[in-house]
Design a protein around this motif. Structure first.
Motif, PDB file in Angstrom:
ATOM      1  N   LEU A 146       0.847  -1.197   0.000  1.00  0.00           N
ATOM      2  CA  LEU A 146       0.000   0.000   0.000  1.00  0.00           C
ATOM      3  C   LEU A 146       0.882   1.247   0.000  1.00  0.00           C
ATOM      4  O   LEU A 146       0.589   2.245   0.656  1.00  0.00           O
ATOM      5  CB  LEU A 146      -0.918  -0.003   1.229  1.00  0.00           C
ATOM      6  CG  LEU A 146      -2.101  -0.970   1.178  1.00  0.00           C
ATOM      7  CD1 LEU A 146      -2.795  -1.051   2.535  1.00  0.00           C
ATOM      8  CD2 LEU A 146      -3.109  -0.547   0.113  1.00  0.00           C
ATOM      9  N   ALA A 156      -5.219   7.189  -3.211  1.00  0.00           N
ATOM     10  CA  ALA A 156      -6.195   6.164  -2.830  1.00  0.00           C
ATOM     11  C   ALA A 156      -7.613   6.712  -2.854  1.00  0.00           C
ATOM     12  O   ALA A 156      -7.843   7.907  -2.641  1.00  0.00           O
ATOM     13  CB  ALA A 156      -5.887   5.620  -1.434  1.00  0.00           C
ATOM     14  N   HIS A 167      -4.831   3.118  -5.104  1.00  0.00           N
ATOM     15  CA  HIS A 167      -5.382   2.028  -4.304  1.00  0.00           C
ATOM     16  C   HIS A 167      -6.887   2.242  -4.109  1.00  0.00           C
ATOM     17  O   HIS A 167      -7.334   3.355  -3.820  1.00  0.00           O
ATOM     18  CB  HIS A 167      -4.708   1.975  -2.929  1.00  0.00           C
ATOM     19  CG  HIS A 167      -3.236   1.710  -2.991  1.00  0.00           C
ATOM     20  ND1 HIS A 167      -2.711   0.474  -3.287  1.00  0.00           N
ATOM     21  CD2 HIS A 167      -2.170   2.536  -2.785  1.00  0.00           C
ATOM     22  CE1 HIS A 167      -1.389   0.538  -3.265  1.00  0.00           C
ATOM     23  NE2 HIS A 167      -1.030   1.777  -2.962  1.00  0.00           N
ATOM     24  N   CYS A 225      -9.689   1.007  -1.643  1.00  0.00           N
ATOM     25  CA  CYS A 225      -9.764   0.330  -0.348  1.00  0.00           C
ATOM     26  C   CYS A 225     -11.199   0.329   0.182  1.00  0.00           C
ATOM     27  O   CYS A 225     -11.946   1.299  -0.003  1.00  0.00           O
ATOM     28  CB  CYS A 225      -8.854   1.021   0.665  1.00  0.00           C
ATOM     29  SG  CYS A 225      -7.133   1.159   0.117  1.00  0.00           S
TER      30      CYS A 225
END
Length: 347
Positions: free
Chosen positions: A202, A285, A329, A331
């Motif tokens: 990450l 992200a 990312h 998430c």
């Protein structure tokens, strides 16, 4: 002749006596009949009176029972009246208190107005003390940074005497899912990534957290310069975290509901975040947060959007590739009573 008259006289007397006796017998029979009828009549009257007495006794018993029921009902109603009077008195006291609080609170805001007018800034008591950057480099633990870090709010209204639905603004703000998520993002997530050995998987998010300067609640990001077909002029997120130069680093969509986060919610987040990434390369992200759970369709969207699927053990976890070098990312986080927990990728 005299003897004959005497005999006739005796016969006449005898016949008269017999007639009188017969009359007396008839009178006696009539009296017996009359008395018998009288007795029968009296017996019928007596039986009727007995039946009436029984009926009245039964009615009396029924009325006594009904009276007992009514008395119990009266007592229950009286108790309920007293309870309602107490509730009414409390409600009036609350109303007076809220009115006084509202009068002293100044600006009255809806939750949406309060949040959309709020920015949270990441600040430190002293830059010489441990910061998120220090922790990122492995030179400080969470407690050291937490004692130095604070979230300060800046609003587009006077927050000192503002109220949200009767609640003082600061009390309202700190109770919201938005504030708690930013607090977790800046105070907890970096250590969860580091301590679970995911600082490389990450990496984009891990590197972005120390760069967060402010978080805008109810954020709108302009895409007006993007001439790509079907790209909107702007997109909105519940939270957008920026660096000091105003570049978006982390985007957040919240589902603060008992209903599960849907496939549509994840699809819209992925589409909007990809458009932002195409225009703001520093985006690290996009995070979907739910206080319930993610339905299977939402998990499928996340898996299909990330390279190799979010269960992949590739170099970057749950990563949306937009090109060979660019991506972010994606998430998925669940909100629980004890805090937030990242489920995708699982920490």
């Amino acid at each position: 002749a005299a003897g004959s008259r005497t005999g006739h006289s005796r016969d006449a007397e005898s016949g008269s006596s017999q007639g009188e006796a017969a009359d007396a017998s008839d009178a006696s029979d009539e009296r017996v009949v009359a008395l018998t009828e009288k007795v029968e009549t009296l017996q019928e009257q007596r039986d009727a009176l007995v039946a009436k007495a029984d009926e009245l006794e039964a009615e009396r018993d029924r009325l006594q029972s009904k009276n007992g029921d009514l008395s119990a009902t009266v007592e229950r109603l009286q108790t309920r009246i007293e309870e309602l009077e107490t509730e009414l008195q409390r409600a009036r006291q609350r109303e007076v208190g809220e009115t006084e609080a509202g009068a002293s609170a100044g600006a009255q805001l809806s939750p949406q107005q309060a949040l959309s007018g709020t920015n949270l800034f990441v600040r430190y008591e002293s830059k010489s003390q441990p910061t998120l950057e220090t922790a990122h480099d492995g030179n400080a633990d969470r407690s050291e940074v937490a004692s130095n870090l604070r979230l300060e709010h800046h609003t587009g209204f006077d927050s000192s005497d503002a109220a949200v639905d009767g609640t003082p603004y600061e009390e309202f703000l700190e109770s919201t899912m938005e504030y708690r998520l930013v607090d977790w993002l800046t105070e907890m997530l970096l250590y969860e990534i580091r301590d679970t050995g995911n600082s490389n998987g990450l990496g984009d998010l891990y590197d972005a957290i120390p760069r967060i300067d402010r978080a805008e609640l109810g954020a709108t990001i302009s895409l007006a310069d993007d001439e790509t077909e079907d790209v909107p002029d702007q997109v909105t997120f519940d939270i957008a975290a920026y660096d000091k130069m105003g570049n978006p680093l982390v985007l957040v969509t919240l589902n603060d509901s008992r209903e599960p986060a849907t496939q549509e919610l994840l699809g819209e987040l992925e589409e909007a975040a990809s458009a932002v990434k195409a225009n703001y390369p520093d985006l690290a992200a996009a995070i979907a947060v739910t206080s319930s759970y993610f339905e299977p369709g939402a998990l499928e969207v996340a898996e299909q959007a990330t390279s190799g699927g979010f269960l992949s053990r590739g170099s970057k976890l749950s990563y949306v590739n937009l090109s060979r070098k660019d991506g972010y990312h994606l998430c998925l986080v669940e909100s629980r009573s004890e805090g937030f927990h990242m489920n995708v990728p699982e920490l």
